[in-house]
Scaffold this active site. Structure first.
Site, short mmCIF file in Angstrom:
data_model
loop_
_atom_site.label_atom_id
_atom_site.label_comp_id
_atom_site.label_asym_id
_atom_site.label_seq_id
_atom_site.Cartn_x
_atom_site.Cartn_y
_atom_site.Cartn_z
CE LYS A 109 -13.37 -4.39 -1.16
NZ LYS A 109 -12.35 -3.85 -0.27
CE LYS A 154 -4.38 -1.77 0.90
NZ LYS A 154 -5.70 -1.72 1.47
CE LYS A 196 -6.81 -9.60 -3.33
NZ LYS A 196 -7.30 -9.51 -1.98
P1 ATP Z 1 -8.54 -4.28 -2.35
O1 ATP Z 1 -8.53 -4.73 -3.76
O2 ATP Z 1 -9.10 -2.89 -2.15
O3 ATP Z 1 -7.27 -4.53 -1.60
P2 ATP Z 1 -9.93 -6.67 -1.73
O4 ATP Z 1 -10.89 -6.92 -2.86
O5 ATP Z 1 -8.70 -7.47 -1.68
O6 ATP Z 1 -9.63 -5.13 -1.62
P3 ATP Z 1 -10.53 -6.69 1.13
O7 ATP Z 1 -11.45 -5.64 1.67
O8 ATP Z 1 -9.08 -6.56 1.42
O9 ATP Z 1 -10.80 -6.89 -0.42
O10 ATP Z 1 -11.01 -8.08 1.66
C1 ATP Z 1 -12.25 -8.44 2.19
C2 ATP Z 1 -12.29 -9.93 2.36
O11 ATP Z 1 -12.44 -10.58 1.09
C3 ATP Z 1 -11.01 -10.49 2.99
O12 ATP Z 1 -11.34 -11.51 3.93
C4 ATP Z 1 -10.28 -11.07 1.81
O13 ATP Z 1 -9.42 -12.11 2.19
C5 ATP Z 1 -11.41 -11.56 0.90
N1 ATP Z 1 -11.06 -11.54 -0.53
C6 ATP Z 1 -10.68 -10.46 -1.25
N2 ATP Z 1 -10.44 -10.77 -2.55
C7 ATP Z 1 -10.67 -12.11 -2.67
C8 ATP Z 1 -10.60 -13.04 -3.76
N3 ATP Z 1 -10.25 -12.67 -4.98
N4 ATP Z 1 -10.91 -14.34 -3.53
C9 ATP Z 1 -11.27 -14.74 -2.28
N5 ATP Z 1 -11.36 -13.91 -1.21
C10 ATP Z 1 -11.06 -12.60 -1.38
#
Ligand code: ATP
Ligand code: LTN
Length: 334
Positions: free
Chosen positions: A200, A115, A197
């Site tokens: 968002k 980050k 992965k």
């Molecule tokens: P960002 O892209 O803004 O870092 P993110 O999509 O990774 O966000 P988070 O808010 O960090 O989402 O995560 C929320 C939850 O969703 C966490 O428990 C994380 O492990 C899970 N998660 C996020 N992306 C995935 C994915 N692609 N597959 C499975 N679980 C996920």
């Protein structure tokens, strides 16, 4: 333990629009676990401001996320669904834990490194101590289990270390929590680049299915998903795009990957992608309808926010007072 049940804590940040990865990897598991545990599911809005936010957007997203928790099937009578910022104990415990955390421990955190590379113009102290606030979230409720994706394991390890460090000095104060990683959907990959992965914050919107995408958009994204030229439906690391689609289909239908492969044996990719799209729409459409319905019921959501914040405050204060006493703060005069 609360009323004979083990305690579960988890949270999500209200930054960006949730993806199918967030749903299959996190939210869906939360619903499954909610009968077995006494659950606290927080919208961690205090974590969100470690990255600069537009206030009106953050407020709106936080409310949408809280509503989405309920739309996904979490009953707010049984699960404590609340905003982190409504319970001041999070910040108070985080301060105390900050005084037990070493700079070196925080320097090693990969999320901080990622980050700070991404937001080089705003490497603030909150971003650095983000994991300590997360530890406070969990320890405040004496959580036994914390369901998270694999990416949060390092933060959970720190939480465990802090709990043990504190307990070693002051006696049994904190429950030392365990991570819970779900079996299916633990890592949903981007539809456009199966080595990344689904996220968002991805700049390419075609790589992610958003929970609020309409059926046409979902079908289009699935049809366009990157696969390979093998023309054979198999579940292998050599065909990562296809493997991801099999994971998505399986998680949406409740199949195992082997059952999915058997179901589509001899069929073409086109037909399979169509079925994936339909399975995703089948899962998201009811969620979207319920979200729309709940969003209109302002009085109901407001009541949930108020009642659950009170409940969270009750348990948080219990732990906080104990910790403050151990730390040597003077007793309150009542
Ligand atoms: P960002 O892209 O803004 O870092 P993110 O999509 O990774 O966000 P988070 O808010 O960090 O989402 O995560 C929320 C939850 O969703 C966490 O428990 C994380 O492990 C899970 N998660 C996020 N992306 C995935 C994915 N692609 N597959 C499975 N679980 C996920
Ligand atoms: N850091 C987590 C969100 C989060 C969390 C928590 C998860 C904040 N506090 C406590 C579990 C328990 C993330 O970025 N997904």
């Amino acid at each position: 333990m609360i009323d004979g049940k083990k305690v579960l804590f988890s949270g999500m940040q209200a930054t960006g629009n949730l993806t199918l990865g967030n749903y299959l990897g996190a939210l869906k598991n939360w619903v499954t676990l909610s009968d077995e545990y006494e659950c606290f599911y927080s919208v961690v809005d205090m974590h969100s401001i470690t990255v600069r936010q537009d206030p009106a957007t953050l407020r709106k997203r936080a409310r949408n996320l809280l509503t989405l928790y309920i739309a996904a099937g979490l009953d707010p009578k049984k699960n404590c669904i609340y905003y982190q910022s409504h319970v001041s104990g999070h910040a108070e415990l985080a301060w105390i834990l900050n005084c037990f955390t070493y700079m070196g421990e925080l320097n090693r955190m990969t999320q901080f490194k990622d980050k700070s590379a991404k937001h080089a113009d705003n490497i603030n102290a909150g971003l650095f101590t983000y994991p300590v606030l997360m530890a406070a979230d969990i320890l405040l409720y004496q959580a036994d289990v914390v369901p998270v994706g694999v990416d949060q394991m390092q933060h959970l390890e720190l939480t465990r270390n802090l709990a043990e460090r504190f307990n070693n000095i002051y006696g049994d104060v904190f429950t030392v929590p365990e991570a819970y990683i779900g079996k299916v959907g633990a890592k949903i990959m981007s539809l456009q680049d199966p080595s990344k992965k689904m996220s968002k914050s991805d700049e390419n919107p075609n790589g992610s299915i958003y929970l609020m995408d309409d059926p046409d958009t979902i079908m289009r994204k699935c049809k366009r998903a990157v696969t390979d030229s093998e023309a054979c439906i198999r579940y292998t690391d050599q065909q990562p795009g296809l493997k991801n689609l099999i994971d998505i289909y399986s998680a949406c239908t409740g199949n195992t990957p082997d059952q999915t492969v058997a179901e589509f044996d001899g069929k073409g990719y086109g037909e399979f992608k169509l079925a994936v799209g339909e399975a995703v729409v089948g899962v998201l459409k009811p969620l979207q309808d319920e979200f729309e319905r709940l969003s209109k019921d302002k009085a109901y959501i407001d009541a949930v926010i108020k009642e659950n914040a009170e409940k969270a405050n009750y348990y948080a204060t219990k732990t906080l007072r104990k910790v403050q006493r151990k730390a040597g703060f003077p007793d309150r005069i009542r």
